[in-house]
Design an enzyme around this catalytic site. Sequence first.
Site, PDB file in Angstrom:
ATOM      1  N   ASP A 133     -54.323  12.038  27.210  1.00  0.00           N
ATOM      2  CA  ASP A 133     -54.709  11.886  26.184  1.00  0.00           C
ATOM      3  C   ASP A 133     -56.667  12.569  25.430  1.00  0.00           C
ATOM      4  O   ASP A 133     -55.939  13.715  25.612  1.00  0.00           O
ATOM      5  CB  ASP A 133     -55.709   9.990  25.826  1.00  0.00           C
ATOM      6  N   HIS A 166     -60.074   7.765  21.531  1.00  0.00           N
ATOM      7  CA  HIS A 166     -58.317   6.913  22.007  1.00  0.00           C
ATOM      8  C   HIS A 166     -58.385   6.696  22.768  1.00  0.00           C
ATOM      9  O   HIS A 166     -57.427   5.807  23.689  1.00  0.00           O
ATOM     10  CB  HIS A 166     -57.573   7.852  20.901  1.00  0.00           C
ATOM     11  N   ASN A 257     -46.083   4.929  14.470  1.00  0.00           N
ATOM     12  CA  ASN A 257     -46.606   3.987  13.256  1.00  0.00           C
ATOM     13  C   ASN A 257     -45.851   4.364  11.991  1.00  0.00           C
ATOM     14  O   ASN A 257     -47.023   3.902  11.204  1.00  0.00           O
ATOM     15  CB  ASN A 257     -48.033   4.026  13.783  1.00  0.00           C
ATOM     16  N   ALA A 268     -40.903   9.410  23.157  1.00  0.00           N
ATOM     17  CA  ALA A 268     -40.015   8.568  23.594  1.00  0.00           C
ATOM     18  C   ALA A 268     -39.012   8.330  23.897  1.00  0.00           C
ATOM     19  O   ALA A 268     -38.273   7.246  23.702  1.00  0.00           O
ATOM     20  CB  ALA A 268     -40.871   7.072  22.415  1.00  0.00           C
ATOM     21  N   TYR A 270     -36.714  10.246  24.260  1.00  0.00           N
ATOM     22  CA  TYR A 270     -35.977  10.858  25.526  1.00  0.00           C
ATOM     23  C   TYR A 270     -35.866   9.610  26.324  1.00  0.00           C
ATOM     24  O   TYR A 270     -36.936   8.574  26.684  1.00  0.00           O
ATOM     25  CB  TYR A 270     -37.203  11.967  25.828  1.00  0.00           C
ATOM     26  N   SER A 320     -49.670   2.792  20.651  1.00  0.00           N
ATOM     27  CA  SER A 320     -50.596   3.569  21.929  1.00  0.00           C
ATOM     28  C   SER A 320     -51.021   1.838  22.300  1.00  0.00           C
ATOM     29  O   SER A 320     -51.355   1.959  23.548  1.00  0.00           O
ATOM     30  CB  SER A 320     -52.102   4.777  21.113  1.00  0.00           C
TER      31      SER A 320
END
Length: 385
Positions: A133, A166, A257, A268, A270, A320
Amino acid sequence: MDYPGFLQLLNRAIQEPARSGRAKQIIRFNKASHYRECLSYLQKMKPGLSGLRSVQSSHLIRALIAPMACRERLGKYRNGVVIEEDTRIRVHGGAASLSAEAVSTLPWGVKKIKAHQTWPLSTGSQIRIGVIDTGVDFRHPDLRHCLARGVNLLNRAMLPHDDNGHGTHIAGAIAAASYDRGAVGVAPGAIICPVKAFDHNGSAYVSDIILAIDWCVRNRIDIINMSFGMKTRSKALLDVVNKAHTNGIVIVASSGNDSKRQSIDYPARYPQTISVGATDRFGRIASFSNRGPHVDIYAPGEKILSSWTNNRYHEMSGTSMATSHVSGTIALLLELKPSLSPAEIKALLRRTASPMRRRSGTAPKTSRLGEVDAFRLIREGIKLR
């Protein structure tokens, strides 16, 4: 293959000025022996060729990462390598609002998935979670107990300090612990290994993620939290995700989102990842969350209060935040059952998920939706041999 000739050509290509912004190429070798031999020549030739000093390597997928604008410059050597243009990828950051005061009550997301009910049995103690991140705030009082040194891939001479917020929010939702007033995460005993791959704008490149995952594998991380995504498929990213998966690392990734009903972001999408969508306080799919058959599990992601930079707290909404709830839940399970494989964990997560309420028209009637249930997951996990 003429490795000195290849590297001299690569050096010239690197030194050509890019027409617009930063450009990189990911150069993967078809054979491991060719990669090792080229790497050996690279180390020898770096002192005399300044352009080669900026080349990075990923042993996991046998790749060199080079700052160069045009892959065609290496055309004569294309038989032994696969060249992929580097692309941007962003954190799945949603709307944020500053909360001046920390709260003393249990966060609604932790309570909703019943994580607190598992703490007499497991807090995720000593489970290492790589949070790829924007870094983390090492001075935050709710995170000091859980932070390992990690790595800053943007400047390896520095700690992975968070200049965005974040990453600190994700770390807090996973493992924050406060004994007075502050944030509490799903797995307060887990160890967060911050991997700074994203800049202050929450932006990175696929090559940064490749190097981040490579670091996680070499440092024996148990879980990788990936609260970011992109719309396009990358073969290099798929390869490194697959290598981490085969090394037994659980990879948790946010779906995105964009309110899409039948599509989610990469990585995601995969199958080697556990893909996560977001729910609201009422147990429904959050309006902003991507959803559909590619999502494995849902978790709280709306108005999640967690740690922020400069000892503050923020409320954020996004997939997230949902992903951090799932990563924490898996840490609770792994403390008790460390031998479970990523595939077994994914299956158990889905099997123990709580049924969800549906918004009108959000999913086909045949869809099996489920929100993570940490207490039920641990209860069923304990029964496994």
